[in-house]
Design a protein around this motif. Structure first.
Motif, PDB file in Angstrom:
ATOM      1  N   UNK A  63      76.600 -57.765  19.005  1.00  0.00           N
ATOM      2  CA  UNK A  63      75.772 -58.802  18.408  1.00  0.00           C
ATOM      3  C   UNK A  63      76.518 -60.133  18.446  1.00  0.00           C
ATOM      4  N   UNK A  64      75.807 -61.186  18.179  1.00  0.00           N
ATOM      5  CA  UNK A  64      76.402 -62.521  18.222  1.00  0.00           C
ATOM      6  C   UNK A  64      77.469 -62.658  17.136  1.00  0.00           C
ATOM      7  N   UNK A  65      78.413 -63.577  17.321  1.00  0.00           N
ATOM      8  CA  UNK A  65      79.481 -63.768  16.340  1.00  0.00           C
ATOM      9  C   UNK A  65      78.988 -64.197  14.956  1.00  0.00           C
ATOM     10  N   UNK A  66      77.800 -64.782  14.861  1.00  0.00           N
ATOM     11  CA  UNK A  66      77.277 -65.213  13.556  1.00  0.00           C
ATOM     12  C   UNK A  66      76.739 -64.041  12.728  1.00  0.00           C
ATOM     13  N   UNK A  78      69.264 -64.843  22.712  1.00  0.00           N
ATOM     14  CA  UNK A  78      70.599 -65.272  23.139  1.00  0.00           C
ATOM     15  C   UNK A  78      71.241 -66.220  22.127  1.00  0.00           C
ATOM     16  N   UNK A  79      72.528 -66.433  22.293  1.00  0.00           N
ATOM     17  CA  UNK A  79      73.258 -67.414  21.490  1.00  0.00           C
ATOM     18  C   UNK A  79      72.739 -68.799  21.878  1.00  0.00           C
ATOM     19  N   UNK A  80      72.263 -69.561  20.881  1.00  0.00           N
ATOM     20  CA  UNK A  80      71.686 -70.870  21.164  1.00  0.00           C
ATOM     21  C   UNK A  80      72.293 -71.985  20.328  1.00  0.00           C
ATOM     22  N   UNK A  81      73.136 -71.637  19.353  1.00  0.00           N
ATOM     23  CA  UNK A  81      73.633 -72.634  18.414  1.00  0.00           C
ATOM     24  C   UNK A  81      75.018 -72.236  17.917  1.00  0.00           C
ATOM     25  N   UNK A  90      83.621 -72.911  13.575  1.00  0.00           N
ATOM     26  CA  UNK A  90      82.272 -72.578  13.995  1.00  0.00           C
ATOM     27  C   UNK A  90      82.113 -71.160  14.478  1.00  0.00           C
ATOM     28  N   UNK A  91      80.876 -70.701  14.446  1.00  0.00           N
ATOM     29  CA  UNK A  91      80.512 -69.381  14.976  1.00  0.00           C
ATOM     30  C   UNK A  91      79.209 -69.532  15.743  1.00  0.00           C
ATOM     31  N   UNK A  92      79.184 -68.999  16.957  1.00  0.00           N
ATOM     32  CA  UNK A  92      77.978 -69.027  17.777  1.00  0.00           C
ATOM     33  C   UNK A  92      77.009 -67.974  17.289  1.00  0.00           C
ATOM     34  N   UNK A  93      75.708 -68.275  17.431  1.00  0.00           N
ATOM     35  CA  UNK A  93      74.738 -67.302  16.981  1.00  0.00           C
ATOM     36  C   UNK A  93      73.374 -67.435  17.612  1.00  0.00           C
ATOM     37  N   UNK A  99      70.549 -68.693  11.250  1.00  0.00           N
ATOM     38  CA  UNK A  99      69.831 -69.107  10.042  1.00  0.00           C
ATOM     39  C   UNK A  99      70.380 -68.374   8.815  1.00  0.00           C
ATOM     40  N   UNK A 100      70.662 -67.088   8.958  1.00  0.00           N
ATOM     41  CA  UNK A 100      71.193 -66.314   7.837  1.00  0.00           C
ATOM     42  C   UNK A 100      72.593 -66.797   7.457  1.00  0.00           C
ATOM     43  N   UNK A 101      73.414 -67.139   8.458  1.00  0.00           N
ATOM     44  CA  UNK A 101      74.748 -67.661   8.181  1.00  0.00           C
ATOM     45  C   UNK A 101      74.658 -69.038   7.525  1.00  0.00           C
ATOM     46  N   UNK A 102      73.799 -69.893   8.054  1.00  0.00           N
ATOM     47  CA  UNK A 102      73.637 -71.236   7.513  1.00  0.00           C
ATOM     48  C   UNK A 102      73.184 -71.182   6.052  1.00  0.00           C
TER      49      UNK A 102
END
Length: 141
Positions: A63-66, A78-81, A90-93, A99-102
């Motif tokens: 899964x993405x790092x976020x 895909x990772x977009x941000x 930072x963490x890509x996600x 959104x959940x990390x933010x």
């Protein structure tokens, strides 16, 4: 099942994807409707290949790092941000996990990747606004 064992179903999925790719090479790039149909076929082929790889991996999907380790939800694309915190770490996600990390980090901000769709950072910011912090914890959605 090891990651290199392919069942007959997997081989037929792989063969279908190869045929779709071969067919795409002969599409007239000036024919908009033919291009749209081919893009749809390619999307289906890629989704099936991803499902096949995920099943072959035995559910150990990367899964993405976020994505928080305790968050059981899968990535939605895909990772977009990159989510940047107040210390500029930072963490890509993907959109979902970003959104959940933010929503869970005070003072963080989304920064779109160069190849991300237009408006993705704003969508993530809005989604985070409607998401509880740490939504994977019991009793939250």
């Amino acid at each position: 099942m090891s990651r290199f064992d392919l069942t007959p179903l997997d081989l037929s999925t792989l063969a279908a994807a190869r045929q779709t790719l071969a067919d795409a090479e002969s599409v007239n790039l000036l024919d908009g409707s033919a291009m749209a149909r081919m893009i749809g076929r390619l999307e289906v082929a890629v989704k099936r290949l991803i499902e096949m790889v995920d099943e072959t991996a035995g559910g150990n999907v990367v899964r993405c790092p976020a994505a928080h380790p305790e968050d059981p939800t899968p990535c939605d694309g895909p990772v977009v941000v990159t989510i940047i915190d107040t210390q500029n770490a930072g963490a890509d996600g993907c959109e979902h996990h970003a959104a959940r990390m933010l929503a869970s980090i005070t003072g963080a901000r989304p920064v779109a990747k160069p190849d991300a769709p237009a408006g993705v950072a704003v969508r993530i910011f809005r989604a985070a606004h409607h998401t509880h912090p740490f939504p994977w914890l019991e009793g939250r959605s």
